[in-house]
Scaffold this active site. Structure first.
Site, PDB file in Angstrom:
ATOM      1  CB  SER A 198      -8.410  -5.346  -0.088  1.00 10.13           C
ATOM      2  OG  SER A 198      -8.356  -5.032  -1.454  1.00 10.13           O
ATOM      3  CB  THR A 199      -4.470  -7.148  -2.199  1.00 10.11           C
ATOM      4  OG1 THR A 199      -5.003  -6.057  -2.941  1.00 10.11           O
ATOM      5  CG2 THR A 199      -3.509  -7.939  -3.061  1.00 10.11           C
TER       6      THR A 199
END
Length: 378
Positions: A198-199
């Site tokens: 994700s991030t």
């Protein structure tokens, strides 16, 4: 002690809007603003903020050039604001290559169902990256020659990222993790490599995938939380930089060795058929599921189709997506690896897997590609 933020945007209205949102959180404090990239460089040096929010298109100097200069002079976590367009995707990926840690759409309604959710999301993103130091050593060079590989068409990816609590900010500085030997090869038989992130994932995936050889012996599936409108640009970038082929997954794709399939944004990616002749099923995302695509869903489907013949790798990201899918894979005998805390932009998803006792290895990002090749080569 509050997290000190510098807000950079050529629109006075947007600067004021972002400042008001951030100042609502007692852990955040906007210490200054800037109207262009040149001002941002100067104020980053004078104010020494913990985080910078940065627009891309600005007069005098654009945000990408500003990020590049800031990372050389005063490395600071940067959150980019971008438009959900093809051009916006290209520019955002360039900003991530330049050193930015994360991004959000400039239109908050594109990522949130309510004003309150949008406010919370922005505040949480700033707090999440504030505690991380820009990890310059892991960033691949933004310019690369296209290696010879089998041609693949590129076509979408994405989702909303989750929220997690974060500790206070740490001083920003470039960090080089201590190099150690990759894990000893287990001798396990594999049929699939699955990577969830994700991030911080776009840079992490680029780092890992560019180290895989063209004759990599297994198919690869990628689950990255990212808006669907960014997929074409991201897949094209990976495909041009990697020796393997990379494309956005399409319904009915037959999985081929040495090829990576990127889960489409707003949808879920599953498997059908048997190992060696499996195909991808791309289905509409359920609104009750926070992540579209969802690492848990794809990992769970992999466990059902491939059993334990999977190496699953969980890279940097907020929240805990991937933990429950990893649990199902582990129960089938699969190997689970997690990125280590030191090299994560946000140590959320890998931490969830590690804390649950599911990870057999916790590896620094620069080592993961080499370790995958060593573990999965015939």
């Amino acid at each position: 002690m509050s997290i000190r933020v510098l807000v950079v945007d050529d629109s006075s209205f947007f600067r004021r809007r972002v400042s008001e949102i951030l100042n609502q959180d007692p852990m955040l404090s906007v210490v200054d603003t800037a109207a262009n990239g040149q001002e941002a460089i100067e104020k980053a040096r004078l104010v020494r903020p913990d985080v910078i929010t940065m627009d891309i298109e600005m007069p005098v100097m654009d945000g990408i050039s500003a990020v590049r200069a800031i990372m050389k002079a005063t490395p600071t976590p940067v959150l980019m604001f971008s438009s959900l367009t093809h051009d916006g995707a290209q520019a955002t990926l360039d900003a991530l290559d330049a050193g930015a840690m994360d991004f959000l759409p400039k239109r908050f309604e594109d990522i949130a169902r309510s004003k309150e959710e949008a406010i919370l999301l922005l505040q949480q993103r700033v707090k999440a990256i504030a505690r991380r130091r820009p990890f310059m050593a892991a960033r691949p060079h933004p310019v690369a020659t296209t290696p010879t590989r089998s041609g693949l068409s590129n076509s979408p990816l994405g989702a909303r990222t989750g929220l997690s609590s974060t500790p206070s900010a740490a001083p920003a500085r470039a960090v080089v993790p201590e190099r150690r030997n990759p894990p000893r090869r287990s001798g396990k038989h594999y049929q699939l490599l699955a990577i969830g992130t994700s991030t911080g994932g776009p840079v992490a995936l680029q780092k890992v995938l560019t180290e895989l050889p063209a004759n990599f012996p297994h198919p690869i599936v990628l689950i990255q939380h990212m808006p669907g409108t960014f997929t074409t640009a991201f897949a094209a970038r990976l495909n041009s930089l990697c020796k393997i082929g990379v494309k956005e997954a399409q319904d009915g794709d037959q999985l081929r060795p040495g090829h990576a399939y990127l889960a489409p944004g707003g949808k879920q990616m599953l498997f059908e058929g048997r190992p060696g002749a499996a195909r991808l099923r791309i289905m509409e995302g359920n609104d009750k599921v926070n992540y579209k695509p969802c690492v848990d869903i794809t990992f769970a489907s992999a466990a059902k189709t491939y059993g334990g013949n999977v190496l699953a790798v969980v890279l940097t990201g907020m929240g805990a997506d991937g933990r429950e899918g990893a649990r199902l894979l582990k129960a089938q005998g699969a190997n689970i690896w997690a990125q280590d805390e030191e090299t994560c932009v946000v140590y959320g998803m890998p931490q969830a897997v590690a804390k649950a006792g599911l990870a057999t290895e916790s590896l620094p990002l620069p080592m993961i590609g080499e370790a995958i090749v060593n573990e999965m080569s015939s």
